[in-house]
Design a protein around this motif. Structure first.
Motif, PDB file in Angstrom:
ATOM      1  N   ILE A  22      12.304-101.916   8.446  1.00  0.00           N
ATOM      2  CA  ILE A  22      12.959-101.158   7.381  1.00  0.00           C
ATOM      3  C   ILE A  22      11.956-100.972   6.252  1.00  0.00           C
ATOM      4  N   PRO A  23      11.714 -99.716   5.843  1.00  0.00           N
ATOM      5  CA  PRO A  23      10.738 -99.472   4.772  1.00  0.00           C
ATOM      6  C   PRO A  23      11.161-100.087   3.441  1.00  0.00           C
ATOM      7  N   GLU A  24      10.185-100.417   2.620  1.00  0.00           N
ATOM      8  CA  GLU A  24      10.428-101.011   1.293  1.00  0.00           C
ATOM      9  C   GLU A  24      11.136-100.047   0.329  1.00  0.00           C
ATOM     10  N   THR A  25      11.265 -98.786   0.706  1.00  0.00           N
ATOM     11  CA  THR A  25      11.953 -97.818  -0.148  1.00  0.00           C
ATOM     12  C   THR A  25      13.471 -97.863   0.023  1.00  0.00           C
ATOM     13  N   VAL A  26      13.944 -98.494   1.099  1.00  0.00           N
ATOM     14  CA  VAL A  26      15.373 -98.527   1.409  1.00  0.00           C
ATOM     15  C   VAL A  26      16.083 -99.530   0.504  1.00  0.00           C
ATOM     16  N   THR A  27      17.179 -99.071  -0.130  1.00  0.00           N
ATOM     17  CA  THR A  27      17.976 -99.932  -1.005  1.00  0.00           C
ATOM     18  C   THR A  27      19.358-100.221  -0.430  1.00  0.00           C
ATOM     19  N   SER A  28      19.777 -99.444   0.579  1.00  0.00           N
ATOM     20  CA  SER A  28      21.116 -99.598   1.133  1.00  0.00           C
ATOM     21  C   SER A  28      21.124 -99.299   2.635  1.00  0.00           C
ATOM     22  N   ILE A  29      21.812-100.180   3.366  1.00  0.00           N
ATOM     23  CA  ILE A  29      22.025 -99.962   4.797  1.00  0.00           C
ATOM     24  C   ILE A  29      23.485 -99.593   4.957  1.00  0.00           C
ATOM     25  N   GLY A  30      23.747 -98.399   5.432  1.00  0.00           N
ATOM     26  CA  GLY A  30      25.088 -97.833   5.465  1.00  0.00           C
ATOM     27  C   GLY A  30      26.034 -98.411   6.498  1.00  0.00           C
ATOM     28  N   TYR A  31      27.284 -98.015   6.364  1.00  0.00           N
ATOM     29  CA  TYR A  31      28.376 -98.421   7.238  1.00  0.00           C
ATOM     30  C   TYR A  31      28.006 -98.149   8.697  1.00  0.00           C
ATOM     31  N   ALA A  32      28.028 -99.197   9.515  1.00  0.00           N
ATOM     32  CA  ALA A  32      27.794 -99.111  10.961  1.00  0.00           C
ATOM     33  C   ALA A  32      26.481 -98.401  11.316  1.00  0.00           C
ATOM     34  N   ALA A  33      25.489 -98.514  10.451  1.00  0.00           N
ATOM     35  CA  ALA A  33      24.215 -97.809  10.644  1.00  0.00           C
ATOM     36  C   ALA A  33      23.547 -98.160  11.970  1.00  0.00           C
ATOM     37  N   PHE A  34      23.659 -99.405  12.397  1.00  0.00           N
ATOM     38  CA  PHE A  34      23.021 -99.852  13.639  1.00  0.00           C
ATOM     39  C   PHE A  34      24.063-100.376  14.638  1.00  0.00           C
ATOM     40  N   TYR A  35      25.288 -99.978  14.473  1.00  0.00           N
ATOM     41  CA  TYR A  35      26.394-100.408  15.336  1.00  0.00           C
ATOM     42  C   TYR A  35      26.051-100.143  16.807  1.00  0.00           C
ATOM     43  N   GLY A  36      26.181-101.163  17.631  1.00  0.00           N
ATOM     44  CA  GLY A  36      26.003-100.983  19.064  1.00  0.00           C
ATOM     45  C   GLY A  36      24.573-100.801  19.536  1.00  0.00           C
ATOM     46  N   CYS A  37      23.604-101.160  18.720  1.00  0.00           N
ATOM     47  CA  CYS A  37      22.192-101.087  19.136  1.00  0.00           C
ATOM     48  C   CYS A  37      21.905-102.328  19.977  1.00  0.00           C
ATOM     49  N   THR A  38      22.297-102.278  21.228  1.00  0.00           N
ATOM     50  CA  THR A  38      22.303-103.449  22.096  1.00  0.00           C
ATOM     51  C   THR A  38      20.916-103.977  22.452  1.00  0.00           C
ATOM     52  N   GLY A  39      19.867-103.203  22.239  1.00  0.00           N
ATOM     53  CA  GLY A  39      18.506-103.659  22.528  1.00  0.00           C
ATOM     54  C   GLY A  39      17.809-104.302  21.346  1.00  0.00           C
ATOM     55  N   LEU A  40      18.415-104.214  20.180  1.00  0.00           N
ATOM     56  CA  LEU A  40      17.810-104.736  18.951  1.00  0.00           C
ATOM     57  C   LEU A  40      17.801-106.260  18.966  1.00  0.00           C
ATOM     58  N   VAL A  41      16.616-106.869  18.711  1.00  0.00           N
ATOM     59  CA  VAL A  41      16.462-108.312  18.799  1.00  0.00           C
ATOM     60  C   VAL A  41      16.227-108.964  17.437  1.00  0.00           C
ATOM     61  N   ASN A  42      15.291-108.431  16.652  1.00  0.00           N
ATOM     62  CA  ASN A  42      14.919-109.032  15.366  1.00  0.00           C
ATOM     63  C   ASN A  42      14.944-107.987  14.255  1.00  0.00           C
ATOM     64  N   VAL A  43      15.409-108.404  13.085  1.00  0.00           N
ATOM     65  CA  VAL A  43      15.447-107.515  11.917  1.00  0.00           C
ATOM     66  C   VAL A  43      15.039-108.318  10.688  1.00  0.00           C
ATOM     67  N   THR A  44      14.188-107.730   9.870  1.00  0.00           N
ATOM     68  CA  THR A  44      13.880-108.294   8.563  1.00  0.00           C
ATOM     69  C   THR A  44      14.317-107.287   7.511  1.00  0.00           C
ATOM     70  N   ILE A  45      15.154-107.736   6.605  1.00  0.00           N
ATOM     71  CA  ILE A  45      15.658-106.883   5.526  1.00  0.00           C
ATOM     72  C   ILE A  45      14.707-107.047   4.343  1.00  0.00           C
ATOM     73  N   PRO A  46      14.025-105.973   3.914  1.00  0.00           N
ATOM     74  CA  PRO A  46      13.032-106.105   2.837  1.00  0.00           C
ATOM     75  C   PRO A  46      13.659-106.352   1.460  1.00  0.00           C
ATOM     76  N   ASN A  47      12.817-106.738   0.519  1.00  0.00           N
ATOM     77  CA  ASN A  47      13.257-107.037  -0.846  1.00  0.00           C
ATOM     78  C   ASN A  47      13.915-105.862  -1.552  1.00  0.00           C
ATOM     79  N   SER A  48      13.649-104.662  -1.112  1.00  0.00           N
ATOM     80  CA  SER A  48      14.206-103.476  -1.766  1.00  0.00           C
ATOM     81  C   SER A  48      15.702-103.307  -1.499  1.00  0.00           C
ATOM     82  N   VAL A  49      16.207-103.875  -0.407  1.00  0.00           N
ATOM     83  CA  VAL A  49      17.613-103.681  -0.014  1.00  0.00           C
ATOM     84  C   VAL A  49      18.532-104.520  -0.892  1.00  0.00           C
TER      85      VAL A  49
END
Length: 109
Positions: A22-49
């Motif tokens: 997730i880019p450092e410019t992102v401040t908000s992750i929307g409703y169900a933005a990644f819903y059902g992404c069954t292959g997704l393993v790791n996520v780091t939420i940056p300081n900007s969010v």
């Protein structure tokens, strides 16, 4: 142009999405933005969010590791619902799926 919001349903059911930066410019992750992404393993939420909306990562069955920065001040209900193998780290504390309600309380107050 830089992305500030990952809009609702932006990557919904994108099963081929395995890695998320997730880019450092992102401040908000929307409703169900990644819903059902069954292959997704790791996520780091940056300081900007600041906000993770409801159901943002719901039903991401392969998701095992999420790191949320201290800057997040709101997390919506069911953000990680159905991610049964998940561990979310926030302010140095690791929360398992069974402890996820404690995570919501720690962030939302």
């Amino acid at each position: 142009e830089s992305v500030e919001t990952i809009e609702l349903y932006a990557f919904r059911n994108c099963s081929s999405l395995a890695e998320l930066v997730i880019p450092e410019t992102v401040t908000s992750i929307g409703y169900a933005a990644f819903y059902g992404c069954t292959g997704l393993v790791n996520v780091t939420i940056p300081n900007s969010v600041k906000v993770i909306e409801k159901k943002a990562f719901q039903c991401c069955a392969s998701l095992t590791s999420v790191t949320i920065s201290d800057s997040v001040s709101k997390i919506g209900s069911f953000a990680f619902y159905g991610c049964k193998n998940i561990t979310v780290t926030y302010k140095g504390t690791a929360y398992t799926y069974e402890q996820i309600e404690n995570l919501y309380a720690a962030i939302n107050g």
